[in-house]
Design a protein around this motif. Structure first.
Motif, PDB file in Angstrom:
ATOM      1  N   LEU A  29      -3.634 -16.887  16.470  1.00 19.16           N
ATOM      2  CA  LEU A  29      -3.041 -18.211  16.256  1.00 19.16           C
ATOM      3  C   LEU A  29      -1.686 -18.294  16.950  1.00 19.16           C
ATOM      4  CD1 LEU A  29      -3.020 -20.992  14.979  1.00 19.16           C
ATOM      5  CD2 LEU A  29      -2.182 -19.951  12.847  1.00 19.16           C
ATOM      6  N   GLY A  30      -0.934 -17.205  16.904  1.00 15.64           N
ATOM      7  CA  GLY A  30       0.339 -17.176  17.615  1.00 15.64           C
ATOM      8  C   GLY A  30       0.157 -17.350  19.115  1.00 15.64           C
ATOM      9  N   PHE A  31      -0.819 -16.617  19.701  1.00 18.95           N
ATOM     10  CA  PHE A  31      -1.106 -16.778  21.119  1.00 18.95           C
ATOM     11  C   PHE A  31      -1.500 -18.216  21.432  1.00 18.95           C
ATOM     12  CE2 PHE A  31      -1.995 -12.049  21.423  1.00 18.95           C
ATOM     13  CZ  PHE A  31      -0.986 -11.791  22.353  1.00 18.95           C
ATOM     14  N   ALA A  32      -2.343 -18.798  20.579  1.00 21.18           N
ATOM     15  CA  ALA A  32      -2.814 -20.162  20.822  1.00 21.18           C
ATOM     16  C   ALA A  32      -1.660 -21.151  20.827  1.00 21.18           C
ATOM     17  CB  ALA A  32      -3.852 -20.548  19.770  1.00 21.18           C
ATOM     18  N   LEU A  79       3.461 -14.535  16.127  1.00 17.38           N
ATOM     19  CA  LEU A  79       3.279 -13.245  16.795  1.00 17.38           C
ATOM     20  C   LEU A  79       4.189 -12.180  16.198  1.00 17.38           C
ATOM     21  CD1 LEU A  79       2.957 -14.502  20.481  1.00 17.38           C
ATOM     22  CD2 LEU A  79       1.187 -13.326  19.167  1.00 17.38           C
ATOM     23  N   TRP A  80       5.429 -12.553  15.902  1.00 14.48           N
ATOM     24  CA  TRP A  80       6.354 -11.623  15.249  1.00 14.48           C
ATOM     25  C   TRP A  80       5.768 -11.156  13.917  1.00 14.48           C
ATOM     26  CZ3 TRP A  80      12.328 -12.794  15.220  1.00 14.48           C
ATOM     27  CH2 TRP A  80      13.017 -11.721  14.651  1.00 14.48           C
ATOM     28  N   PHE A  81       5.269 -12.091  13.143  1.00 14.60           N
ATOM     29  CA  PHE A  81       4.648 -11.758  11.863  1.00 14.60           C
ATOM     30  C   PHE A  81       3.454 -10.826  12.065  1.00 14.60           C
ATOM     31  CE2 PHE A  81       1.558 -13.043   8.470  1.00 14.60           C
ATOM     32  CZ  PHE A  81       2.237 -12.499   7.403  1.00 14.60           C
ATOM     33  N   GLY A  82       2.614 -11.142  13.042  1.00 15.50           N
ATOM     34  CA  GLY A  82       1.438 -10.306  13.288  1.00 15.50           C
ATOM     35  C   GLY A  82       1.771  -8.929  13.796  1.00 15.50           C
ATOM     36  N   TRP A  83       2.914  -8.795  14.457  1.00 16.94           N
ATOM     37  CA  TRP A  83       3.303  -7.475  14.975  1.00 16.94           C
ATOM     38  C   TRP A  83       3.555  -6.468  13.851  1.00 16.94           C
ATOM     39  CZ3 TRP A  83       4.245  -9.589  20.105  1.00 16.94           C
ATOM     40  CH2 TRP A  83       3.984  -8.678  21.126  1.00 16.94           C
ATOM     41  N   PHE A  84       3.785  -6.941  12.653  1.00 13.04           N
ATOM     42  CA  PHE A  84       3.937  -6.024  11.520  1.00 13.04           C
ATOM     43  C   PHE A  84       2.598  -5.414  11.104  1.00 13.04           C
ATOM     44  CE2 PHE A  84       7.841  -8.701  10.543  1.00 13.04           C
ATOM     45  CZ  PHE A  84       8.719  -7.743  11.010  1.00 13.04           C
ATOM     46  N   GLY A  85       1.514  -5.985  11.574  1.00 15.44           N
ATOM     47  CA  GLY A  85       0.212  -5.324  11.448  1.00 15.44           C
ATOM     48  C   GLY A  85      -0.115  -4.528  12.687  1.00 15.44           C
ATOM     49  N   PHE A  86       0.332  -5.016  13.820  1.00 14.18           N
ATOM     50  CA  PHE A  86       0.042  -4.384  15.103  1.00 14.18           C
ATOM     51  C   PHE A  86       0.669  -2.995  15.188  1.00 14.18           C
ATOM     52  CE2 PHE A  86      -0.227  -4.028  19.694  1.00 14.18           C
ATOM     53  CZ  PHE A  86      -1.283  -4.855  20.037  1.00 14.18           C
ATOM     54  N   ASN A  87       1.956  -2.886  14.867  1.00 11.66           N
ATOM     55  CA  ASN A  87       2.650  -1.598  15.001  1.00 11.66           C
ATOM     56  C   ASN A  87       2.549  -0.730  13.748  1.00 11.66           C
ATOM     57  OD1 ASN A  87       3.249  -2.419  17.561  1.00 11.66           O
ATOM     58  ND2 ASN A  87       5.468  -2.454  17.313  1.00 11.66           N
ATOM     59  N   PRO A  88       3.082  -1.148  12.586  1.00 10.16           N
ATOM     60  CA  PRO A  88       2.927  -0.300  11.400  1.00 10.16           C
ATOM     61  C   PRO A  88       1.471  -0.046  11.033  1.00 10.16           C
ATOM     62  CG  PRO A  88       4.639  -1.952  11.049  1.00 10.16           C
ATOM     63  CD  PRO A  88       3.955  -2.317  12.326  1.00 10.16           C
ATOM     64  N   GLY A  89       0.606  -1.033  11.262  1.00 13.05           N
ATOM     65  CA  GLY A  89      -0.797  -0.855  10.913  1.00 13.05           C
ATOM     66  C   GLY A  89      -1.498   0.203  11.714  1.00 13.05           C
ATOM     67  N   THR A 136      11.275  -4.699  14.598  1.00 12.32           N
ATOM     68  CA  THR A 136      12.159  -5.846  14.394  1.00 12.32           C
ATOM     69  C   THR A 136      13.405  -5.754  15.267  1.00 12.32           C
ATOM     70  OG1 THR A 136      11.392  -6.089  12.112  1.00 12.32           O
ATOM     71  CG2 THR A 136      13.500  -7.109  12.664  1.00 12.32           C
ATOM     72  N   LEU A 137      14.024  -4.580  15.300  1.00  7.44           N
ATOM     73  CA  LEU A 137      15.266  -4.429  16.065  1.00  7.44           C
ATOM     74  C   LEU A 137      15.046  -4.602  17.561  1.00  7.44           C
ATOM     75  CD1 LEU A 137      16.934  -1.427  14.191  1.00  7.44           C
ATOM     76  CD2 LEU A 137      17.705  -3.807  14.226  1.00  7.44           C
ATOM     77  N   ALA A 138      13.962  -4.022  18.084  1.00  5.92           N
ATOM     78  CA  ALA A 138      13.717  -4.130  19.523  1.00  5.92           C
ATOM     79  C   ALA A 138      13.507  -5.582  19.935  1.00  5.92           C
ATOM     80  CB  ALA A 138      12.504  -3.285  19.913  1.00  5.92           C
ATOM     81  N   LEU A 155      12.090 -12.148  23.143  1.00  5.75           N
ATOM     82  CA  LEU A 155      11.671 -11.523  21.887  1.00  5.75           C
ATOM     83  C   LEU A 155      10.339 -10.798  22.053  1.00  5.75           C
ATOM     84  CD1 LEU A 155      12.509 -14.275  19.253  1.00  5.75           C
ATOM     85  CD2 LEU A 155      13.125 -11.876  19.010  1.00  5.75           C
ATOM     86  N   LEU A 156       9.367 -11.501  22.618  1.00  8.77           N
ATOM     87  CA  LEU A 156       8.034 -10.928  22.762  1.00  8.77           C
ATOM     88  C   LEU A 156       8.042  -9.744  23.720  1.00  8.77           C
ATOM     89  CD1 LEU A 156       5.949 -14.230  22.896  1.00  8.77           C
ATOM     90  CD2 LEU A 156       6.406 -12.757  20.929  1.00  8.77           C
TER      91      LEU A 156
END
Length: 508
Positions: free
Chosen positions: A61-64, A255-265, A295-297, A325-326
């Motif tokens: 959804l973020g990409f869209a 996308l920022w929100f989803g990255w918390f699944g992308f990296n920690p997940g 988050t920091l990066a 950011l991305l």
């Protein structure tokens, strides 16, 4: 349980007539509780992985939204539909072929050969949550590519490249670096040699996902050529503005929100201790640290882009900040689990300048990527791979990849150059593999006249010419603004010429 009973029975004493029976009963209860803890561990890890998969899927959804806001209004429906089909077609082809090519063990170092159509699932280490998580990653790579070729690509070309990328090209790369028997995987069995004694530490995919998607998009955009109006007759670069900064910001935050699944997940599990029971040292802590470095990066990259572009253009540019950011998120994805938070700040700062520099270079060579996807995901992803090889900390490397004492770590952290050598190899082989697979595919599509739309359709907009209408309502049904043919006169329809263009401050 027999050992437990034999140890416990003497403690009841000789007077206990049924000491053996009592011991067997008590030990049986202990075993039952122990198995329930095992079940609970599986449930906790599976729930964690499923939740992470849902977060990564939300990135679609973020990409869209990001893509929709970054293109002109006349192509909004087209780009959103391609994002929907990336997910849908990706699900089918990753189910049929992709998952097997990626993780079908036992196999060979180049490509997997088990689990086609999810046959033989579930089994230990290969359950349905794992498939769902990996599918979400595969369609993320396809979503990156769709942005590079936006606003000028035939719809059938989207379907063909998306199926090929998610069903074959991406899975082979993920097998190399993530599967237990991949030739460059850091998680090989102890009886197998690692590449440069380290393997490639691409934890969540700066190379596997972002560089793959970025290079695929690069070849698509290069072979298609720039959009009409992107460069004037004198070779000067012009800006074709996206139609909605609001959608760009919405997409960025999703996308920022989803990255918390992308990296920690990407830890895949959370119920694992790194120290004595009852301590705070466990995978749960590493998961939290990974979210912090992510988050920091991204944040530092966004701020650096903000001030960097201000110095260059004199404006506080919203779109550039979002892309910055991305870019920071794409860069930290490789080393997010094995670097300290202070190192993530360096990662984000450098990634911003990588993106700014590559965008300047793209304008100079007349390369057109509406979403800056090749520069952002390909360029910043490459920096992230190198960054990991420089700043990976020994303690974190051994926690995340245990069982190999003396494993190389970051060059700047005293770990030598072996990890850097492995990561240079990763960049080269990914660029080579994607180039020899996706490049010929786009060339073939162009030769068959299936790649680019006609100039007339591009000027009018793909929503009207390909999808039968606009994403936005410019009039009400029965409104007098429609003529007797049912068409909308020029003052009430999207412009048939490129949107407002503005010269870039530098001559190219």
């Amino acid at each position: 349980m027999s050992t437990c009973s034999s140890d416990l029975a003497p403690l009841f004493g000789a007077v206990a007539a049924n000491a053996t029976g009592a011991a067997s009963y008590i030990c049986g209860q202990f075993e039952s509780v122990s198995l329930q803890f095992v079940d609970a561990g599986y449930a906790i890890d599976s729930t964690y992985l499923l939740f992470s998969a849902y977060l990564v899927f939300a990135m679609q959804l973020g990409f869209a939204m990001l893509c929709a806001g970054s293109v002109r209004a006349k192509n909004t429906m087209n780009i959103m539909l391609t994002n929907v089909l990336d997910a849908a077609a990706g699900a089918l082809f990753y189910y049929l072929f992709g998952f097997a090519f990626a993780f079908g063990a036992p196999s060979n170092p180049f490509i997997g050969k088990q689990f086609f159509g999810l046959k033989k699932l579930p089994q230990t280490g290969f359950d349905y949550p794992f498939f769902l998580y990996q599918w979400a990653f595969a369609i993320a790579a396809a979503g990156i590519t769709s942005g590079s070729i936006a606003e000028r690509t035939q719809f059938v070309a989207y379907l063909i490249y998306s199926a090929f990328l998610t069903g074959f090209v991406y899975p082979v790369v993920s097998h190399w670096f993530w599967a237990a028997d991949g030739w460059a995987s850091p998680a090989k069995n102890l009886d197998q040699d690692l590449l440069f004694r380290s393997g490639v530490i691409d934890f969540a995919g700066s190379g596997v996902v972002h560089l793959v998607g970025g290079i695929a998009g690069f070849w698509g955009a290069l072979i298609e050529g720039p959009r009409i109006g992107r460069f004037d007759r004198n070779g000067r670069a012009l800006i074709l503005r996206g139609h909605s900064g609001t959608l760009v910001v919405l997409g960025t935050f999703l996308l920022w929100f989803g990255w918390f699944g992308f990296n920690p997940g990407s830890f895949l599990t959370i119920f694992k201790s790194y120290g004595p029971s009852g301590s705070i040292h466990g995978q749960w802590s590493a998961v939290g640290r990974t979210a912090v470095t992510t988050t920091l990066a991204g944040s530092v990259a966004g701020l650096t882009t903000l001030f960097g572009k201000r110095l260059q253009t004199g404006h506080w540019n919203l779109i550039d900040v979002c892309n910055g950011l991305l870019g920071g998120f794409a860069a930290i994805t490789s080393g997010c689990s094995v670097v300290d938070p202070w190192a993530a700040i360096i990662c984000g700062f450098v990634s911003a300048w990588v993106l700014i520099g590559l965008n300047k270079l793209a304008a100079l060579v007349k390369y057109d990527d509406p979403l800056e996807a090749a520069q952002l995901h390909g360029g910043c992803g490459t920096w992230g791979i190198i960054f990991t090889a420089l700043f990976a900390r020994e303690k974190y490397v051994n926690e995340v990849y245990p069982g190999r004492p003396g494993r190389p770590y970051g060059l700047f952290m005293g770990g030598g150059g072996r990890l850097l050598a492995a990561h240079v190899v990763q960049v080269l082989v990914i660029v080579g593999w994607v180039s020899v697979t996706m490049g010929p595919l786009f060339l073939l599509l162009r030769k068959l006249k299936l790649l680019r739309i006609s100039a007339e359709d591009e000027m009018a907009g793909m929503d009207l010419t390909t999808h039968g209408g606009s994403a936005y309502a410019y009039h009400d049904d029965g409104d007098e603004t429609t003529n007797h043919h049912g068409a909308v006169p020029a003052p009430f329809r999207p412009s048939s010429v490129p949107a407002k263009v503005e010269p870039i401050t530098t001559q190219v």
